[in-house]
Structure formats: C-alpha cells, structure tokens
Design an enzyme around this catalytic site. Structure first.
Site, mmCIF file in Angstrom:
data_model
loop_
_atom_site.group_PDB
_atom_site.id
_atom_site.type_symbol
_atom_site.label_atom_id
_atom_site.label_comp_id
_atom_site.label_asym_id
_atom_site.label_seq_id
_atom_site.Cartn_x
_atom_site.Cartn_y
_atom_site.Cartn_z
ATOM 1 N N GLU A 49 -121.542 -52.715 32.920
ATOM 2 C CA GLU A 49 -121.134 -54.108 33.049
ATOM 3 C C GLU A 49 -122.412 -54.936 32.988
ATOM 4 O O GLU A 49 -123.317 -54.750 33.805
ATOM 5 C CB GLU A 49 -120.397 -54.355 34.369
ATOM 6 C CG GLU A 49 -119.793 -55.756 34.437
ATOM 7 C CD GLU A 49 -119.120 -56.006 35.770
ATOM 8 O OE1 GLU A 49 -119.814 -55.964 36.812
ATOM 9 O OE2 GLU A 49 -117.908 -56.247 35.785
ATOM 10 N N ASP A 60 -121.616 -65.627 42.039
ATOM 11 C CA ASP A 60 -122.669 -64.668 42.358
ATOM 12 C C ASP A 60 -123.457 -65.085 43.593
ATOM 13 O O ASP A 60 -123.717 -66.267 43.829
ATOM 14 C CB ASP A 60 -123.623 -64.513 41.177
ATOM 15 C CG ASP A 60 -122.966 -63.844 39.987
ATOM 16 O OD1 ASP A 60 -122.323 -62.800 40.209
ATOM 17 O OD2 ASP A 60 -123.061 -64.359 38.870
ATOM 18 N N TYR A 175 -110.477 -55.486 37.209
ATOM 19 C CA TYR A 175 -111.545 -55.669 38.199
ATOM 20 C C TYR A 175 -110.885 -55.965 39.545
ATOM 21 O O TYR A 175 -110.350 -57.043 39.767
ATOM 22 C CB TYR A 175 -112.469 -56.813 37.785
ATOM 23 C CG TYR A 175 -113.806 -56.815 38.511
ATOM 24 C CD1 TYR A 175 -113.878 -56.918 39.892
ATOM 25 C CD2 TYR A 175 -114.994 -56.726 37.809
ATOM 26 C CE1 TYR A 175 -115.089 -56.916 40.558
ATOM 27 C CE2 TYR A 175 -116.222 -56.734 38.459
ATOM 28 C CZ TYR A 175 -116.262 -56.828 39.837
ATOM 29 O OH TYR A 175 -117.463 -56.824 40.489
#
Length: 269
Positions: A49, A60, A175
């Site tokens: 990934e 993030d 995911y």
C-alpha cells in the site's frame, strides 16, 4: 486472475493471511524510496500500500504527515510517484500494488487520466481516503474501466446498509478500520469482534484487511484469528524510515526484520 485474487488464493493454500506494509512514495527521496519498497517485498510483504505525498492529509497522524512533508520537500510529484511504481512493477510482476491517496491529487489530473496512468504504471487498486461511500460511484466506474480495484473502507461502526453497499461495490480487498480517528502506531487497533467480520462475510465484501494501529506481530495474529484476511501496517513502518534518515543501510535492515516479524504473525495455524 487478478493479482489480489491470486494472492488470497495462494495464501489460503498456505493457511496464511496477508501482511501489507504502507510507505509514502518518495520518502525520503526517490532513490531511497525504491530501495525501501524492494526491501519490503524481498522480506515477505504480500502486497503493497503506497501513499502519494499530499499537503493536507486529513486522515493521517503525525508520522505519515511527516513522511509527506519529507517527500514533498525533496520535490516529489505525482509523476515521480508513478515512475517509482513503474520501476517496482518492472522488477516485481506479481505483487499487488495499491495506492492510498486523496481526491485532489486525482481530480487535478482528471479522474480518467489519473486512473489510466496508474494502470499503465502497474497499479492494482486505489483507495481515496476522503471520498465517502455515497460519492464513490464515479471513481468506481472509472476504476472498473481501467481494470483497477476501487478499495472501499468499512468503519468499525458500519451499519447494515453500509455493509450491504460495500458488498455490492467492493473489489480487490476491503479496508477494515481497526479504530476510529487518524492513522498512527501510537494508538493500538481495537480489533473488531468476529461478529463484524462475519457480517462482512454475509454481505460478500471483498476480503477484509485490518488497518489503523497495527504495529506488532501479535496484533497481526489477532486480526487473522478474528477472521480478517490480513493486516496493513503504516505508521509503524514509516517510523522505522524516520528513525534512520541518516543511515540507509540501518533503515533497510530494520525494515526487513520488521516485515519478517509481522509476516510471521499471519499464520492461521
């Protein structure tokens, strides 16, 4: 057979799950980035990934934000990222390569152009972190026309309606978020109960890979034994890069040891 399907079939035959490390393309620079990614592959990564550096990575935490800053500071561009992928693909024809990035990077080039260029570089899947499921169809349509899997996110509190939609639309892998919030190895994954993964299976979603907060072999093993098809580790991997910015051999050595230890946690035995 698509690369993800082949990977999962081969891992099932070995009674293993997948270990998928994440790194930022171009971090800390293009040449080192290529060495890093090849090291991950050589030491047992089942798939990759890869992130595109971005100035406003809202999903993030500080570790991956810092990786973006380093890559951008060295002049890394989306074109450079695609060049790195093409180099990796040339030497590694079988490993699945997934992208994790933000929608502005795709829209800036045009969806059709970006996906076509990604396919030409050897990309198998694309996950766009800031596109919710209700807005994903136009990306899914373009992905499908380019034989790319559009990866969808299953949050830990997903409703039955959401899971049903993911089941209808997902491909490649799903995911599965280990917890809410932003990425980071500092906060441990709250591995979903087997009940949630059973719900995913009921809706026939693409194989779930658990991400967010995965940093130890024990967490990988827990994910596998909870029914996940594998685990993704990002911040823990990037932390090793940040730790050894002035010593590339030490960086690559520790990355190799880390991947080997995490892969060892994927046994279903």
């Amino acid at each position: 057979m698509a690369r993800y399907e082949t990977m999962f079939t081969q891992l099932d035959a070995k009674n293993e799950g997948a270990f998928v490390p994440f790194v930022m393309l171009g971090d800390p620079d293009k040449a080192t980035s290529l060495q890093i990614i090849q090291t991950l592959i050589d030491n047992g990564a089942d798939a990759l990934e890869l992130g595109f550096p971005y100035s406003d990575p809202i999903a993030d935490g500080p570790t991956i934000q810092a990786a973006s800053i380093r890559a951008l500071g060295n002049g890394n561009t989306p074109s450079e990222c695609l060049d790195i992928i093409a180099d990796i693909r040339r030497d590694n024809p079988d490993i699945p390569i997934g992208l994790l990035l933000y929608s502005n990077l795709v829209l800036a080039r045009g969806i059709d152009t970006f996906y076509a260029q990604a396919k030409a570089s050897g990309v198998d899947s694309i996950l766009i972190a800031d596109v919710p499921l209700r807005e994903a169809k136009r990306f899914i349509d373009v992905a499908s026309s380019n034989e790319i899997d559009q990866i969808l996110i299953a949050p830990p509190n997903a409703t039955e309606e959401t899971l049903q939609a993911i089941g209808q639309l997902s491909s490649g892998y799903t995911y599965l978020l280990g917890r809410a919030g932003v990425t980071g190895a500092e906060t441990a994954a709250e591995t979903p109960a087997s009940e949630l993964i059973e719900k995913l299976a009921k809706h026939k979603v693409a194989p779930p890979l658990l991400g967010f907060g995965i940093s130890t072999p024990e967490q990988v093993a827990h994910a596998i034994h909870s029914g996940a098809a594998g685990a993704i580790s990002g911040s823990a991997t990037v932390n090793i890069i940040a730790k050894h910015l002035d010593n590339t051999p030490a960086m690559l050595s520790e990355l190799g040891e880390f991947v080997q230890s995490m892969k060892a946690g994927t046994s279903k035995a």
